[in-house]
Design a protein around this motif. Structure first.
Motif, PDB file in Angstrom:
ATOM      1  N   THR A  67      -4.746  31.640  96.812  1.00 56.07           N
ATOM      2  CA  THR A  67      -5.388  31.316  98.087  1.00 56.07           C
ATOM      3  C   THR A  67      -6.659  32.121  98.273  1.00 56.07           C
ATOM      4  O   THR A  67      -7.703  31.583  98.676  1.00 56.07           O
ATOM      5  CB  THR A  67      -4.419  31.568  99.253  1.00 56.07           C
ATOM      6  OG1 THR A  67      -3.257  30.737  99.094  1.00 56.07           O
ATOM      7  CG2 THR A  67      -5.081  31.246 100.585  1.00 56.07           C
ATOM      8  N   GLU A  85      -6.154  27.085  97.816  1.00 58.26           N
ATOM      9  CA  GLU A  85      -5.214  27.304  98.911  1.00 58.26           C
ATOM     10  C   GLU A  85      -3.825  26.797  98.557  1.00 58.26           C
ATOM     11  O   GLU A  85      -3.649  25.639  98.178  1.00 58.26           O
ATOM     12  CB  GLU A  85      -5.711  26.608 100.169  1.00 58.26           C
ATOM     13  CG  GLU A  85      -4.798  26.801 101.363  1.00 58.26           C
ATOM     14  CD  GLU A  85      -5.254  26.015 102.580  1.00 58.26           C
ATOM     15  OE1 GLU A  85      -4.590  26.095 103.615  1.00 58.26           O
ATOM     16  OE2 GLU A  85      -6.276  25.305 102.465  1.00 58.26           O
ATOM     17  N   VAL A  86      -2.836  27.674  98.690  1.00 57.83           N
ATOM     18  CA  VAL A  86      -1.437  27.298  98.504  1.00 57.83           C
ATOM     19  C   VAL A  86      -0.870  26.969  99.873  1.00 57.83           C
ATOM     20  O   VAL A  86      -0.760  27.828 100.741  1.00 57.83           O
ATOM     21  CB  VAL A  86      -0.636  28.434  97.832  1.00 57.83           C
ATOM     22  CG1 VAL A  86       0.836  28.024  97.701  1.00 57.83           C
ATOM     23  CG2 VAL A  86      -1.213  28.751  96.460  1.00 57.83           C
ATOM     24  N   GLU A  87      -0.526  25.691 100.066  1.00 60.45           N
ATOM     25  CA  GLU A  87      -0.077  25.240 101.385  1.00 60.45           C
ATOM     26  C   GLU A  87       1.407  25.467 101.616  1.00 60.45           C
ATOM     27  O   GLU A  87       1.860  25.426 102.760  1.00 60.45           O
ATOM     28  CB  GLU A  87      -0.410  23.761 101.557  1.00 60.45           C
ATOM     29  CG  GLU A  87      -1.914  23.476 101.547  1.00 60.45           C
ATOM     30  CD  GLU A  87      -2.224  22.015 101.764  1.00 60.45           C
ATOM     31  OE1 GLU A  87      -1.353  21.171 101.448  1.00 60.45           O
ATOM     32  OE2 GLU A  87      -3.323  21.715 102.261  1.00 60.45           O
ATOM     33  N   GLY A  88       2.162  25.696 100.535  1.00 57.86           N
ATOM     34  CA  GLY A  88       3.590  25.917 100.720  1.00 57.86           C
ATOM     35  C   GLY A  88       4.285  26.290  99.428  1.00 57.86           C
ATOM     36  O   GLY A  88       3.772  26.065  98.328  1.00 57.86           O
ATOM     37  N   GLU A 147       2.603  24.388  96.163  1.00 59.89           N
ATOM     38  CA  GLU A 147       1.842  23.200  96.581  1.00 59.89           C
ATOM     39  C   GLU A 147       0.396  23.619  96.847  1.00 59.89           C
ATOM     40  O   GLU A 147       0.112  24.334  97.801  1.00 59.89           O
ATOM     41  CB  GLU A 147       2.445  22.576  97.830  1.00 59.89           C
ATOM     42  CG  GLU A 147       1.743  21.285  98.237  1.00 59.89           C
ATOM     43  CD  GLU A 147       2.372  20.636  99.446  1.00 59.89           C
ATOM     44  OE1 GLU A 147       1.796  19.655  99.947  1.00 59.89           O
ATOM     45  OE2 GLU A 147       3.440  21.120  99.896  1.00 59.89           O
ATOM     46  N   ASN A 179      -3.749  22.916  97.443  1.00 58.58           N
ATOM     47  CA  ASN A 179      -4.778  22.017  97.969  1.00 58.58           C
ATOM     48  C   ASN A 179      -6.035  22.233  97.129  1.00 58.58           C
ATOM     49  O   ASN A 179      -6.791  23.172  97.350  1.00 58.58           O
ATOM     50  CB  ASN A 179      -5.046  22.327  99.444  1.00 58.58           C
ATOM     51  CG  ASN A 179      -6.099  21.410 100.039  1.00 58.58           C
ATOM     52  OD1 ASN A 179      -6.478  20.402  99.435  1.00 58.58           O
ATOM     53  ND2 ASN A 179      -6.594  21.772 101.218  1.00 58.58           N
TER      54      ASN A 179
END
Length: 693
Positions: free
Chosen positions: A26, A31-34, A46, A48
């Motif tokens: 990130t 960016e790691v959303e989850g 996950e 982005n």
């Protein structure tokens, strides 16, 4: 994109937790959303991925960023080129690859694998595909998908026995062609679509989806493995036109690594030898359009200046080197060659961003910038538009904002004739709504839709306006743009607190005159209008100088009926004009005689003329300077328009109020009587009218 934490460990030796890796990615711009824990103990990240980072649509691409930030070595799979592996090479297999459109296909690599055995892929491979959201099919197809996820390079496997003529032809369709894709749907692709063909027919829609006719089945024994580089724009257009989105098209649209085409094919071939048996032919590599790397000069002092931190030249070189950039030091600067998988790096600023994200945005101290305040200079155009909006608001009108997209039904609604300039609309190729597929050439239809909507909500009075740009098809290049102002006035015949003696036509006319006065446009004239949607006798065209600038008037009953409003006899007045910001405004002149020193003399004239005679023409006759060389006429206003009793059929009575005044003396009745008599005589002579008794 979904990335397996355990899969990343195949390429980096690290001990950081999934949460720490997510934080690293990130802060590095991915960016790691989850995070999602799996039953086998793995964790799925996950991501982005922004459109410019096509290299990170692969596990190795993401691993490269992690290894760079953690300063760990990136461990890539060992890949054989099969040159010396005589036990798996079948030298007798020959197949020809022809690229007929080298603009859309820069490189095409193929490998023939004979004697394969179709079976399920190993459990570990199926698990990795499933965690990435891909359904396992068989060992051949699963390996192509596995390498797609691993390297970000789409691959496709053809059943070689179904190829006609032992030839692969890469060409663009010259006309619409039919092909049944792997999903079992027969599609017709338009001309210009890039196709993969054999000697007789299309085998696949290049970069989007393979064809059912050459698909791998349980009976397949010989494979032709495809790995290629296709033009991103071409694949994007094809995907849009065919309404097909696939993992392959998603990556091709963002540009794959042209130098990694052969590497991915060899990796897949190695896995097929391990898990499908078979023999590999010589690698076919048709590479007509070679990749040329771009060199960028980076001034390391500029890096320090832009980021506000003292990063040494050695550290900058180390960061870029870990990202696989080729770096050379020359005379106080760094000459950087980005790798083929980073085509998004084009400027020195891009390199500075790479250094910043790997160095760590969290390591850059927050410092309040020192800024000098400056006065915001608003352009004259915006000042005039602001004044115009204010005057309309003071007049009780509310601004509306409508989409520039509209429908051809607008022309029918207003009875716009064929050949009228307003029918020369710009057509939108990919409209947001099917019906709204052209750009507006007039603002009036939008205001009528606003009116209908507000009446449906119970509004009894609607006074609205819009200032917006309309578009006309120029025939080539960009469309012509014009700024227009339109206003609409409507009220029902219900009860009200105060009387409103002025009809809507005169309200909208008064508003127009107020607008033109505010814009200091004095050389305008109202003439007879031939607009089919405006009522006769209650409409006019607006001329500024000799050019038509717009129109005003009442909407005809026929047009109003098409709006399907609850009001049976709606009284709707509109005006529309362009050139609201132009060079036609008058320069303000200082006057000392705003308070008149001398009294006026007022006279009225009522004349009966034919219905075809226009009030503005009579007004121009009265204002004729040849009749008034001393400029005694101060103003001319029409105050009565009558048809009916005591007026012959086909005639009407028009009454004008004329104010005479001199700037240097008090006028006597004798001074005015002679001039007034000449004016009356001129009006009757030129119009064929008679004085009304």
């Amino acid at each position: 994109m979904l990335i397996s934490y355990n899969w990343l460990k195949d390429y980096i030796n690290f001990t950081e937790s999934p949460e720490a890796v997510a934080d690293v990615l990130t802060m590095a711009g991915l960016e790691v959303e989850g995070l999602k824990k799996q039953a086998d103990g793995d964790v799925i990240l996950e991501l982005n991925v922004t459109p410019n980072r096509a290299d990170c649509l692969s596990v190795i691409g993401v691993a490269r960023d992690v290894s760079t930030v953690l300063k760990k070595k990136l461990i890539l799979p060992e890949i054989s080129d099969f040159d010396n592996a005589t036990d798996v090479i079948n030298k007798d297999v020959k197949i020809k690859v022809e690229i007929l459109d080298t603009n859309l296909c820069h490189r095409y690599c193929g490998i023939v694998i004979n004697g394969v055995k179709i079976a399920p892929s190993p459990d570990w491979m199926q698990l990795r595909l499933q965690t990435a959201g891909i359904r396992p099919i068989n060992n051949i197809v699963d390996i192509t998908n596995y390498v797609l996820l691993e390297y970000g390079q789409p691959l496709h496997a053809f059943d070689k026995s179904k190829l006609k003529g032992d030839v692969i032809i890469v060409r663009a369709a010259e006309k619409p062609e039919a092909i049944t894709t792997l999903d079992g749907i027969q599609r017709t692709v338009p001309a210009g679509t890039l196709l993969i063909c054999d000697a007789s027919a299309p085998l696949a829609i290049a970069g989007v989806m393979g064809g059912a006719g050459s698909a791998v089945t349980e009976a397949t024994t010989d494979i032709f493995l495809e790995s290629a580089w296709f033009d991103a724009a071409s694949i994007r257009v094809t995907s849009k036109q065919t309404a097909l989105r696939s993992e392959s098209s998603f990556r091709f649209e963002r540009q794959t690594d042209i130098e990694g085409v052969k590497r991915a094919a060899l990796r897949a071939a190695s896995l097929m030898i391990d898990y499908c048996v078979g023999c590999v032919s010589e690698v076919i590599d048709n590479y007509p359009t070679r990749y040329s790397a771009q060199q960028i000069v980076l001034n390391y002092k500029k890096v320090q200046s832009f980021l506000g931190v003292q990063i040494s030249e050695d550290e900058i070189v180390a960061i870029l080197s870990r990202l696989d950039f080729k770096v050379e030091r020359q005379n106080g600067s760094i000459v950087v060659t980005p790798p083929s998988f980073r085509r998004d790096i084009e400027l020195e600023a891009d390199l500075i961003e790479e250094v910043a994200r790997i160095y760590g945005y969290n390591n850059i101290p927050a410092v309040m910038p020192q800024l000098s305040l400056s006065i915001n200079n608003v352009s004259d155009k915006h000042k005039k538009l602001a004044e115009l909006r204010q005057s309309l608001r003071y007049a009780g009108f509310t601004e509306t904002i409508n989409y520039s997209f509209t429908t051809n039904d607008d022309f029918t609604l207003l009875d716009i004739p064929e050949g009228d300039e307003r029918r020369n609309a710009v057509t939108v190729k990919n409209p947001l709504q099917k019906d709204f597929n052209i750009l507006r050439t007039s603002l009036v239809p939008s205001l009528l839709r606003n009116l209908k909507y507000n009446i449906s909500l119970g509004a009894k009075e609607v006074y609205i306006y819009e200032i917006s740009t309309v578009f006309f098809d120029s025939g080539s290049g960009f469309p012509h743009e014009r700024l227009k102002l339109a206003a609409l006035s409507y009220s029902s015949g219900g009860k009200r607190l105060y009387a409103e003696p002025a009809a809507h036509f005169y309200r909208i006319k008064g508003l127009l005159e107020s607008v033109l006065s505010g814009l200091r446009c004095m050389n305008y004239e109202l003439r007879q209008s031939n607009e089919g949607f405006l009522a006769d006798g209650q409409s006019a065209d607006i001329f500024i100088g000799d050019d038509k600038a717009g129109f005003l008037g009442l909407i005809t009953a026929e047009i109003a009926a098409r709006l399907d409003m609850t009001d049976e006899k709606p009284d709707i007045a509109v005006f529309e004009m362009e050139k609201i910001i132009s060079d036609n405004e008058s320069v303000p002149v200082y006057r000392t005689n705003l308070m008149h020193k001398f009294p006026p003399i007022e006279r009225d004239i009522a004349i009966v003329v034919d219905d075809a005679c226009h009030s503005c023409d009579i007004g121009n006759i009265i204002k004729n300077e040849s009749l008034d060389p001393e400029h005694l006429i101060e103003s001319v206003e029409i105050f009565d328009h009558y048809r009916g009793k005591n007026i012959p059929e086909g005639r009407k009575s028009l009454a004008y109020h004329i104010v005479y005044r001199s700037q240097d003396r008090t006028l006597l009745d004798s001074d005015v009587d002679t001039l007034h008599a000449e004016i009356v005589k001129s009006v009757m002579t030129k119009t064929g009218g008679t004085l009304r008794a």
